[in-house]
Design a protein around this motif. Structure first.
Motif, mmCIF file in Angstrom:
data_model
loop_
_atom_site.group_PDB
_atom_site.id
_atom_site.type_symbol
_atom_site.label_atom_id
_atom_site.label_comp_id
_atom_site.label_asym_id
_atom_site.label_seq_id
_atom_site.Cartn_x
_atom_site.Cartn_y
_atom_site.Cartn_z
ATOM 1 N N LEU A 1 7.770 -10.751 10.730
ATOM 2 C CA LEU A 1 6.245 -10.984 11.091
ATOM 3 C C LEU A 1 5.610 -10.651 9.928
ATOM 4 O O LEU A 1 4.419 -11.128 9.701
ATOM 5 C CB LEU A 1 5.948 -10.213 12.298
ATOM 6 N N THR A 2 5.845 -9.907 8.857
ATOM 7 C CA THR A 2 5.323 -9.485 7.974
ATOM 8 C C THR A 2 5.336 -10.632 7.119
ATOM 9 O O THR A 2 4.229 -10.650 6.341
ATOM 10 C CB THR A 2 5.879 -8.296 7.250
ATOM 11 N N ALA A 3 6.406 -11.116 6.751
ATOM 12 C CA ALA A 3 6.430 -12.486 5.759
ATOM 13 C C ALA A 3 5.343 -13.434 6.290
ATOM 14 O O ALA A 3 4.626 -13.930 5.509
ATOM 15 C CB ALA A 3 7.790 -13.094 5.924
ATOM 16 N N VAL A 4 5.502 -13.802 7.755
ATOM 17 C CA VAL A 4 4.683 -14.738 8.172
ATOM 18 C C VAL A 4 3.351 -14.195 8.089
ATOM 19 O O VAL A 4 2.397 -15.085 7.657
ATOM 20 C CB VAL A 4 4.983 -15.125 9.601
ATOM 21 N N ALA B 1 -4.236 -12.782 14.314
ATOM 22 C CA ALA B 1 -3.071 -13.780 14.397
ATOM 23 C C ALA B 1 -1.726 -13.041 14.341
ATOM 24 O O ALA B 1 -0.936 -13.280 15.237
ATOM 25 C CB ALA B 1 -3.260 -14.741 13.028
ATOM 26 N N PHE B 2 -1.548 -11.807 13.480
ATOM 27 C CA PHE B 2 -0.728 -11.197 13.723
ATOM 28 C C PHE B 2 -0.323 -10.461 14.825
ATOM 29 O O PHE B 2 0.697 -10.435 15.600
ATOM 30 C CB PHE B 2 -0.758 -10.060 12.335
ATOM 31 N N LEU C 1 2.880 -9.884 19.724
ATOM 32 C CA LEU C 1 2.941 -9.530 21.406
ATOM 33 C C LEU C 1 3.940 -10.904 21.930
ATOM 34 O O LEU C 1 4.701 -10.763 22.924
ATOM 35 C CB LEU C 1 1.543 -9.902 21.798
ATOM 36 N N ILE C 2 3.852 -12.144 21.165
ATOM 37 C CA ILE C 2 4.804 -12.946 21.601
ATOM 38 C C ILE C 2 6.153 -12.723 21.080
ATOM 39 O O ILE C 2 7.308 -12.635 22.408
ATOM 40 C CB ILE C 2 4.418 -14.511 21.120
ATOM 41 N N ILE C 3 6.483 -12.227 20.132
ATOM 42 C CA ILE C 3 7.800 -12.018 19.518
ATOM 43 C C ILE C 3 8.605 -10.788 20.042
ATOM 44 O O ILE C 3 9.739 -11.024 20.170
ATOM 45 C CB ILE C 3 7.722 -11.966 17.621
#
Length: 174
Positions: free
Chosen positions: A108-111, A87-88, A93-95
């Motif tokens: 991203l780490t938070a999510v 998922a990460f 890859l999107i962000i």
């Protein structure tokens, strides 16, 4: 599937550092953050290829399972880490094409930590029924503080690792 030995050594170092931190990290506000998770995210950001992500996810799951103190955490970690890792990777890859600069890694780490925590807590509470506390209480009391700690760790570590990668030949090896 060709794996680069330099990348494997770097991933092993991250897993080793994360395992030691996971094992010895004292609780912060009664919560023991999963530092191995932050190292896994760092490895995925550094080497965002599915074969490396699978490897680091399986290793992170195994090492977390060996060092966890949560009842049922062994099974929960083995389920949580591979799902969270991919998922990460997908989010990364999107962000990465949309957001440049040092903000993407901590966000991203938070999510990713919230995804991981949600899966972990769900497995422990609903599937294993090994903790007599509800999902919401664990999410607020454990996952959100761990999210804060992992995000701060990434804010500190990511620029350092980025600087090292720019100076080394490792970034071209991946």
């Amino acid at each position: 599937m060709k794996l680069n030995i330099r990348v494997l050594v770097m991933l092993a170092l991250l897993i080793g550092i994360g395992t030691v931190l996971h094992a010895v990290m004292p609780p912060i506000f009664g919560v023991k953050p999963d530092m191995l998770l932050a190292m896994m995210f760092l490895g995925i950001i550094m080497f965002p290829r599915p074969q490396y992500v699978l490897l680091i996810a399986l290793l992170a799951g195994a090492m977390s399972a060996l060092t966890t103190q949560v009842p049922g955490g062994q099974i929960a970690n083995m389920i949580d880490k591979p799902i969270t890792a991919f998922a990460f990777l997908g989010l990364y890859l999107i962000i990465r094409k949309m957001v440049r600069g040092p903000i993407a890694a901590p966000v991203l780490t938070a999510v990713g930590t919230m995804i991981s925590g949600s899966i972990f807590v769900s497995v422990v509470v609903f599937i294993l029924a090994s903790i007599p506390v509800g999902f919401t209480a664990l999410f607020v009391g454990v996952v959100l503080p761990a999210t804060l700690v992992n995000t701060v760790v990434m804010i500190v570590l990511y620029p350092v690792v980025q600087s090292i990668m720019k100076r080394s030949r490792l970034s071209t090896a991946a």
